[in-house]
Every structure is written in C-alpha cells, then in structure tokens.
Design an enzyme around this catalytic site. Structure first.
Site, PDB file in Angstrom:
ATOM      1  N   GLY C  71     -41.634  20.928  22.508  1.00 30.22           N
ATOM      2  CA  GLY C  71     -41.501  22.149  21.730  1.00 30.22           C
ATOM      3  C   GLY C  71     -41.547  21.846  20.242  1.00 30.22           C
ATOM      4  O   GLY C  71     -42.176  22.564  19.457  1.00 30.22           O
ATOM      5  N   THR C  72     -40.918  20.756  19.870  1.00 29.24           N
ATOM      6  CA  THR C  72     -40.930  20.340  18.472  1.00 29.24           C
ATOM      7  C   THR C  72     -42.358  20.086  17.999  1.00 29.24           C
ATOM      8  O   THR C  72     -42.744  20.516  16.907  1.00 29.24           O
ATOM      9  CB  THR C  72     -40.073  19.068  18.305  1.00 29.24           C
ATOM     10  N   CYS C 325     -19.030  18.960  13.422  1.00 23.80           N
ATOM     11  CA  CYS C 325     -18.712  17.678  14.049  1.00 23.80           C
ATOM     12  C   CYS C 325     -19.617  17.375  15.235  1.00 23.80           C
ATOM     13  O   CYS C 325     -19.783  16.225  15.609  1.00 23.80           O
ATOM     14  CB  CYS C 325     -17.268  17.674  14.532  1.00 23.80           C
TER      15      CYS C 325
HETATM   16  C1  LIG Z   1     -35.994  27.756  19.856  1.00 20.74           C
HETATM   17  C2  LIG Z   1     -36.306  26.307  19.979  1.00 20.74           C
HETATM   18  N1  LIG Z   1     -37.418  25.812  19.400  1.00 20.74           N
HETATM   19  C3  LIG Z   1     -37.747  24.521  19.489  1.00 20.74           C
HETATM   20  C4  LIG Z   1     -36.963  23.619  20.162  1.00 20.74           C
HETATM   21  C5  LIG Z   1     -37.378  22.171  20.184  1.00 20.74           C
HETATM   22  O1  LIG Z   1     -37.520  21.644  21.431  1.00 20.74           O
HETATM   23  P1  LIG Z   1     -37.576  20.057  21.679  1.00 20.74           P
HETATM   24  O2  LIG Z   1     -36.361  19.427  21.059  1.00 20.74           O
HETATM   25  O3  LIG Z   1     -37.547  19.943  23.153  1.00 20.74           O
HETATM   26  O4  LIG Z   1     -38.801  19.519  21.073  1.00 20.74           O
HETATM   27  C6  LIG Z   1     -35.779  24.083  20.771  1.00 20.74           C
HETATM   28  C7  LIG Z   1     -34.912  23.144  21.477  1.00 20.74           C
HETATM   29  O5  LIG Z   1     -33.927  23.446  22.056  1.00 20.74           O
HETATM   30  C8  LIG Z   1     -35.452  25.445  20.675  1.00 20.74           C
HETATM   31  O6  LIG Z   1     -34.333  25.935  21.234  1.00 20.74           O
END
Ligand SMILES: Cc1ncc(COP(=O)(O)O)c(C=O)c1O
Ligand SMILES: Cc1ncc(COP(=O)(O)O)c(C=O)c1O
Lengths: 395, 129, 395, 129
Positions: C71-72, C325
């Site tokens: 996703g990132t 934290c």
């Molecule tokens: C809304 C949203 N976007 C992007 C991401 C990024 O996903 P990842 O860390 O799996 O790359 C997340 C991760 O939880 C998310 O909640």
C-alpha cells in the site's frame, strides 16, 4: 518429455528449506512487525534474524541491511536515493554501459530531473576498464554505479579496482550485485563499495524481496516514504514471509557456496567447450574466464533467438535470449551491442544459466537437441544462404 | 511462449515453401537484422500467375509463420490477386498475431509485393530492350 | 489464555484459501512471467488472472491495474508519479490532513523538489469538507489526494462529493483505499476517482503486495524504473505468489463482502455502545456512523495507550494505539490531533479492529478485562488525581 | 511488545510506592502529556533521609517502571544519595531500557530531584520565615 530449466538468470526455483522457513509466516505468525503486542513479536524477531543472515552473506553490519521488494527496487533506491541525498555536492553520476535497466533507466529519470549521466563503455567481453571510470570523474561527480556481474553475458566487473579509484576520490560507489550475491562470494569490505543491491529470487529465495546494503554514514534518500520501518529508510509493512525466505536462502547460500560454484562451473565449462564443437559459427559472449559460474552465453550466427528458443521449448528446454524479438521492447540487448556485437549477431543470442538442480545430462541434452534446430533454422535463413554463396562470414 | 495461435505454431514448425528458386522471375527482400526480422521472397510467374513462391526468413516465430502463410496464400494466384494480400489478411489467416509482433514480423506481404514489382520491372525493361 | 486479535487494521491473517492458491507458486510454478518459455506461461497466466480478480473488486478495467509491493508503494507511486507526470501544468497538490504517512511524506518529499502542498483540515470526526477542497484548488493544482477511509479512526471520507469538484475542475483525484478496498464496496466509477491504492494484507491477502489503479489516459511516471513489466509502469520481476494471493483475496472479498460487513458492524457497534457504559470518560474517535464496519476507536481519558496495550496484551488481547509512546516517532497520531483532540487525550487512544474471525465473545472479553486495567492505571495517574480533586474533566 | 527487560515488566506490573503522600515535604513534577509521559513524585523527609517516596505516573510501560524503580532506589536514602540517582543508574537497575524510550520515559530521576529541591526550597523559606 525431459524438462530442462536453464534460465536461472531469469529466476531460480524456491528451495524446499526456504519454503519451509516461510510457511509459519504464511499461517499462524501473521503479525505486523511494527505491532507492540505479542502478535508482532515473532514477526519482528524473524525479520531481524533474516537481517543477520543477509548481513552474513555479504559481510556487512546487520543494521546496514535495508529490505526492499526486489532487485529493481534496490537499484532504483540506490541510484535515485544516493543521487538525491548528495545533490548539494554536485549532479554528475557515472554508470557503465551494461547496467541492468533498473540502474540505466533510474539514471535516465535522474537526467530528466537535471542530473548529468556519463556512461562508461566496455570492451568486447563487456568488461569496464577502471581507468575509463577514473577519466569520467569530475568535481561534481556524486555517484558511481557499476554492476558486480552482468546477468546477460556473465561477465564479472573489476569492482575492487574501481572502488580504489572512487575511494581515493571520495565518491560513493554502488554496485548491483543482484547477479552475484548468493552465487559467488560477495564481501562489501573486500569489494570496497558503499552500497550494494541484491535480490532473493536469484539464489533460490523468494520473489518480491531484495535488499540494499548502504554503508553506515553514507546518506541516502528514501524511495518509499511513509512509516519508519527499516530505520526510516524504506516504509511499508514488511513482507515478513519473503524476508524470512531471503534470510534462509542467504544462510544456505553462505553454507553451500563452494559446492554450488564447483558444480555450476563444471556444467558451464562443459557447455562452453562442447557447443562450439557441435555447431559452427558460434560466438561466446561475455568474458571467457571472469564470468559467473553457471553462466554460458552465445550468439549463434545467421539465425534469430526467439525461433531457437521456441524450438528448444518444444524440446522441454528453457533458455533466454537477448535478441530484439525476445525483448518486449523489441530491441536487441544493449549489453551485447555495448560489447561491440553487430545487431545481426546479437539476434542470435542464446543464454544458458545453470542452477543447483542442473546435471551433466542436461548439458548433453542441449548438445543433442540444439544442433538440429540450428541446422533447420539456418536452412531457411537468407543470411546463411548469402554466407554460403560468398563462402565467408558476414560479420 | 508468446501467445501464438495454433495456426502460427503450425506454420512455424512446418513452414511451407521454404527455399530458393533457381533463376527466379522476381526477388523481394524486406526487413533488416536490426529489428530482427528479414525475409526474401522468390517467385516464378507463368501466364500472369505465381506458378511458384519460395522464401527464406531470418527472424522470430511469427516472421517464419508469416512468410510461410504468405507463400501459401500467393501460390497459384494472379499477380493482381497476390498484390491484394495485406499484412492484415495474413494475420487473419494466421488466426491473429500478438500485438507487439504485428509490425516487425509481418513483412511477408511487402516482401512478396517487392518480388512481384521486381518481376514487373524486369518485364518492362525486357519489353523496352 | 484466550487470544483475541483485534488489530486487523495493522494486518490481517492470511485466509487458508488464499494460502492454498499461493502454494503452487512457491513450489513447482516458479517461472518468471516475462520468460518466453513454458516455465513462464503459468506464472504469466496466474498474474493475469489475479489482475482480473483485483479489477473485479473495484470495478476497474483489467489493464488499468498495476501491481505493486505494498500500500505504501502504491501511495508513493500515485502521489509522486501523478505529480511528476503533470509538472508542466503546475506544481500544486492538495492532500487531507489525515492521510497515511505514505501519502503525507510523499507530499513532503515533493515539497523538497519544489512542489507546493496544501493540506485540507478535517472536522472533529476526521471528515474532510469537500468545499474545503474546492477552496484550495488553484490554477496550478495538478493533483488532489484524499483517503477513502482512515485506518486510525475509521472515518469514511466523502470521496464522491470531492470527485464531483475535481472532475468539474479537471484535476486528477487519487484516493488511498488501502483501508477500504476489500472491506467495503469500492467502485472506481461510482467514486469518480482517477487513481486508487489498495493493499493485500488489509483483506486477508498476503503482505508485500498492493495495487495501484490508474484510469486509462491519466499520465503517471513510474516510481520503479527498469524492465517493462506491468505495461512499463512498474519494473521488477513480478512477485507471483503474492499477486496470486492478492487476486484470490480480492475474489473472496467480492463474494463475501456483505456477510463480512454484517458481522463486523455488529461487533463494532456492540463495543462502541457498551464500552462507554463500562468505563467513564471515554471518547469515541472518528465518525460515529460513517466509519469502517470493523473499526472501534476510543480515547480513554487520564491514561496512556502503551500501558493499556501492554496490560491487554498480557490478557491475550492485541490492539493498537495512536499514542506518542506507541509510535516509533514518539509523536501522538497526527490524525487525532488534526481531529482537534488535545495531546493529553490523544495519549489515551485505543483502537480495536475486528476481523472475520472475531466473535461476540471477543467483545465481551474486552468489556471484561479492560475496565480493571483502566481503573488500575487511573489509580496511578497524576492527571486522574487532579481531575478527581478538581471534581471535573481536564479536557 | 517493546523489548522490555524482565525487571521493567516486573515494575510495570507491580509498581512499588504508587500513590500520593498527604502533606508531603516535597513534590516534583516532570514531563508533559504532549510527549506522553508525566510523573509526580512525593517525598517525606526525616533526618535528611527519604522516609517515604511515592509517585503517580501517566505514561508508557517504561515510564511506570522507571518511576517505580526510582522510588525504590530513593526510599531510605539520604538526600545527597538520592540526588546521585541518574537516568542512567535507573536504566541500569532496570536492566536496560529500549533506546527510543530512554529519554522520554526516563524522567523519574528528574522528578525525584525536583521533589527534593522543592523540599530544600521550602526548608530555606521556612528558615528564612
Ligand atoms: C490508509 C492506509 N494507507 C496506506 C497504508 C500503508 O500500508 P503498508 O504499510 O502495508 O504499505 C495503510 C496501512 O495500514 C493504511 O491504513
Ligand atoms: C544484474 C541485475 N540487476 C537487477 C535485476 C533486477 O531484478 P528484478 O527484476 O528481480 O527486480 C536483475 C534481474 O535479473 C539483474 O540481473
């Protein structure tokens, strides 16, 4: 039908031990390493164990290993990240003419952003002359990247010698070791480099994972921004099973490297010496000695790679080619052209890359099935007809 | 493997009319080794018909199949009919060609046309001479 | 001890069916999809099947799906790639104040490269007002990115309404649907967006894989340069097993979405209604109605998240917190702060995210074990002592 | 879980000396809710010794464990001895603290010192008055 996979440069099969190591992380142990609760603990520990294993493979400090999603990502990260982080010092980078597209095209992208890129040529074996690197270094040079070995022609580059020069000039040196790490000894200290890319699927580890090693103190800009995984250098939830698999593959490669090299070298040498005895007008590509152990590459004159590849495939054999027709961009391999081969000759490229499951029988099978294919294709080749009429080569 | 139709595979594995015609009435060459495909067509003409068609091809599976198919489509046809063979009609007869292969390997019709033009050119010269 | 995983926002377990679908690609079927021989065929076909499945999940054209590593990566690719490709038209981009760091920090990086970034604020529920987007649009605005739903507070944003505005103004709209795709209905046509990110590990698919959907005709610059995998938009050997798993997870999510939503909504509502009945001074974060089905988030006043999380963990319960934290950057969640919560209150953040294995008993277990933990921690809290003395809230 | 030592976990789960002292001889507060950790120390002094030490803490596991450890280390000591308690000595007694937790949560020694200073200040004022 016999099935003979001789395309280990494209990707290697996953070792059963590696798969076994990954399995828990595709099941029970699914936690996110960043989680603070006990579901995160085993995932985090597994990632750190893998980091130790990968560091061990290349003689690096454990904290210097950054996990990525592929060799391509490692190279993009290295080239763009090192260039961007050092932009204040200059905007000139140097790469070799035979780099993998993930380095080459990263450099092209940097050019669009205002960087200047010099390409170091290679000799007929695809080898970079360190002095050619030296000659291209300028006051504003901020990065040199030369691959450790080329996956298409197998040539191993003189990284140590290049590192002496870059060290003397105080310029970071990156090497794309995707084709070497896990295959031949790679030690970042001995090589003297500052950053190094590797990938799991090149040494019986999983796809979808790689690593970039960056020497502590060398600044790099992240390619993937976001959370602060991987010490803030590479964001995104860690691909735990793949990282675990990479670690295990690294451990096995470290342990079995000598034996593997011995096996692969024997197979390679058998094919390299015997194929030209069976087929006329064959050129060996890449360096005759300084080459990857399992790597035998040729150009077969007067005929084209894809049609050989198709016939071999029908005989159960998997190989690659650097011909225009086999590339999706429909261009002959830039590596072959940079090594001075004519386009015509480059179209006849064939690449056999052995793996740890390969056998002498595989080599002999090639020696049996390839010559009739070549004969058949030459019989319909206008180039071969011309050559025969002229009674001489057309090179 | 590239997604080749069965027809392409058949013509690739068993190409028809491979070879050279001795003393051909026309020769046509198309393509070059840079793009990876090169074809030479030889024709024998009798009573305005392609009595014989042969070819030589350097190239990928598609290029070989295209040449073979063109030779088959052309053989026995009048020159006018043969000149109506187009890359598209060849591809159709082959039950399709992969998109990225269409241009580079589908030079067979042009090579054939060149051979016919070569014949017509020679005829003209023969008449003039 | 009972083990209760209520941190599905961090990552979800892999469904057995998904793992089964992946297994052949961790074994026999190891080929590289780019290979022209028969080892490549099943790998390529599997990737294309997965593409159909993922396209089906979000109502997209099959060729518009680009597989990524997370996703990132999808978010970095979208923000940087869309901005870079449209640089000639302007250099202003708009994002919301509650975006995931992978969007937020990508925008920060663009700022360093000379782009200008406007942040749209949110109300106390974390909701963006579409008119606030409209007000920030300028002549040189080339990209708007607002997430579909927030993973920390569960709020679903009015993307459709925002899309009406961006369409009218002819500006590409990206939405980060990592928290929604596979969880609630997501249809790119109905939403009216131009690009959309999703990730496998959010809906019982594998880690290390995501996708970016980009509407045909919208220009984007690759983030990963190299070979021409994924239509030339994302280089690197495809992570075949993970892509296959993503496809299977998408298929299952499509088929079971209604049932899942029903289950999750019931659990969420039970916790949201009953927790405040068991514990005083609890604030629900995020939108009370327009929120993700399995998402229950709170701030518990006077105490801090990590200590609650540790106690819950000792009772076998996994949750998250947005407290300083619990973040590795040691900063309270920017989402909570953007929603107008005080830092003090934000420290008491607790986030329960249910999954398809969750049960009513899990909720009841929370309702049983959490109150004594809160009591215990409040008894040692100087803030609670002050509050009790003052006889009133400290908010 | 954060990689806490057993000692930290023990003090987190069973914190010693939690609470408030009525009519304390000194009070010391350290930290703030922005960084997430806040501690209040109360001391009772007799014959230059910390006869009693109690604390209240808002914060993470480490912050709670640190407070508890500081209270234990300080109790019964002379003021001079107690002033020699440092974040590092507390961390050592706890068998280490995670690196990123060291600064933010390790405010116990400061809070204690503040309480002692508060006491000394009051003494001075008392003498002056
Ligand atoms: C809304 C949203 N976007 C992007 C991401 C990024 O996903 P990842 O860390 O799996 O790359 C997340 C991760 O939880 C998310 O909640
Ligand atoms: C030398 C070299 N570098 C980089 C790569 C890129 O690896 P990937 O496509 O797995 O990302 C390859 C792939 O074969 C390679 O041979």
């Amino acid at each position: 039908m016999r099935r003979v996979y001789l395309d280990n440069a494209a990707t290697t099969p996953l070792l059963p031990e590696v798969r076994e190591a990954m399995m828990p992380f595709l099941g029970e142990v699914f936690g996110n390493p960043s989680s603070l609760h006990s579901w995160g603990d085993p995932a985090r520990e597994a990632v750190e164990t893998a980091r130790v294993q990968v560091a061990g493979l290349i003689g690096a400090q454990v904290e210097e290993i950054i996990f990525t999603g592929s060799g391509t990502e490692s190279n993009n990260f290295a080239i763009k990240g090192l260039a961007m982080a050092n932009q204040k010092k200059g905007n000139h980078i140097i790469i070799s003419a035979v780099e993998h597209f993930s380095v080459l095209h990263s450099a092209r992208t940097l050019e669009k952003l205002g960087f200047q890129v010099s390409e170091v040529p290679v000799d007929k074996y695809g080898t970079v002359d360190p002095d050619d690197v030296r000659r291209r270094i300028r006051k504003d040079t901020i990065l040199v990247s030369v691959m450790h070995a080329n996956g298409e022609i197998g040539t191993i580059e003189p990284i140590k010698e290049i590192a002496k020069i870059t060290k003397e000039m105080n310029i970071p040196l990156h090497t794309d070791a995707v084709a070497t790490a896990g295959t031949i000894p790679v030690n970042v200290k001995e090589l003297g480099v500052d950053a190094l890319s590797l990938a799991g699927n090149q040494f019986y580890g999983p796809k979808g994972v790689g690593a970039l090693w960056v020497r502590r103190g060398v600044r790099i800009m992240p390619l993937l921004d976001g959370g602060i995984q991987e010490g803030g250098k590479r964001a995104g939830t860690e691909n735990v099973p793949a990282i675990v698999g990479l670690g295990k593959a690294a451990e096995l490669a470290t342990a079995n490297m000598d034996a593997r090299i011995k096996l692969l070298t024997a197979l390679r040498d058998r094919l390299i010496t015997q194929l030209p005895a069976k087929i006329d007008h064959v050129v060996i590509t890449g360096h005759p000695q300084k080459r990857l152990p399992g790597h035998a590459s040729f150009c077969i004159e007067f005929i084209e790679g894809e049609s050989m590849l198709m016939w071999l495939n029908m005989q159960g054999v998997a190989v690659s080619s650097g011909s225009a027709c086999t590339s999706r961009a429909l261009k002959a391999s830039h590596v072959l052209i940079a090594s001075g081969l004519s386009h015509e000759l480059a179209q006849g490229s064939l690449l056999f890359t052995f793996g740890i499951d390969s056998t002498v029988e595989d080599v002999d099978y090639i020696l049996e099935v390839l010559p009739p294919i070549v004969t058949r294709l030459r019989q319909m080749s206008p180039l071969y007809a011309k050559f025969e009429k002229a009674g001489k080569g057309v090179r | 493997m590239p997604v080749y139709s069965q027809k392409v595979m058949d013509h690739f594995m068993n190409p028809r009319n491979v070879g050279e015609i001795e003393n051909p009435d026309g020769i046509g060459e198309e393509g070059n080794p840079v793009c990876g495909d090169m074809m030479t067509f030889y024709i024998k003409v009798k009573d305005n018909r392609l009595e014989d068609v042969k070819f030589q091809t350097f190239g990928c599976g598609a290029a070989i199949a295209v040449s073979s198919m063109v030779s088959e489509m052309a053989k026995g046809r009048t020159l006018e009919e043969a000149l109506k063979i187009t890359p598209q009609s060849v591809a159709n007869e082959l039950e399709g060609l992969p998109k990225n292969k269409f241009h580079c390997s589908n030079l067979g019709a042009q090579a054939l046309h060149k051979a016919i033009e070569d014949y017509l050119e020679k005829q003209k010269k023969g008449v003039q001479a």
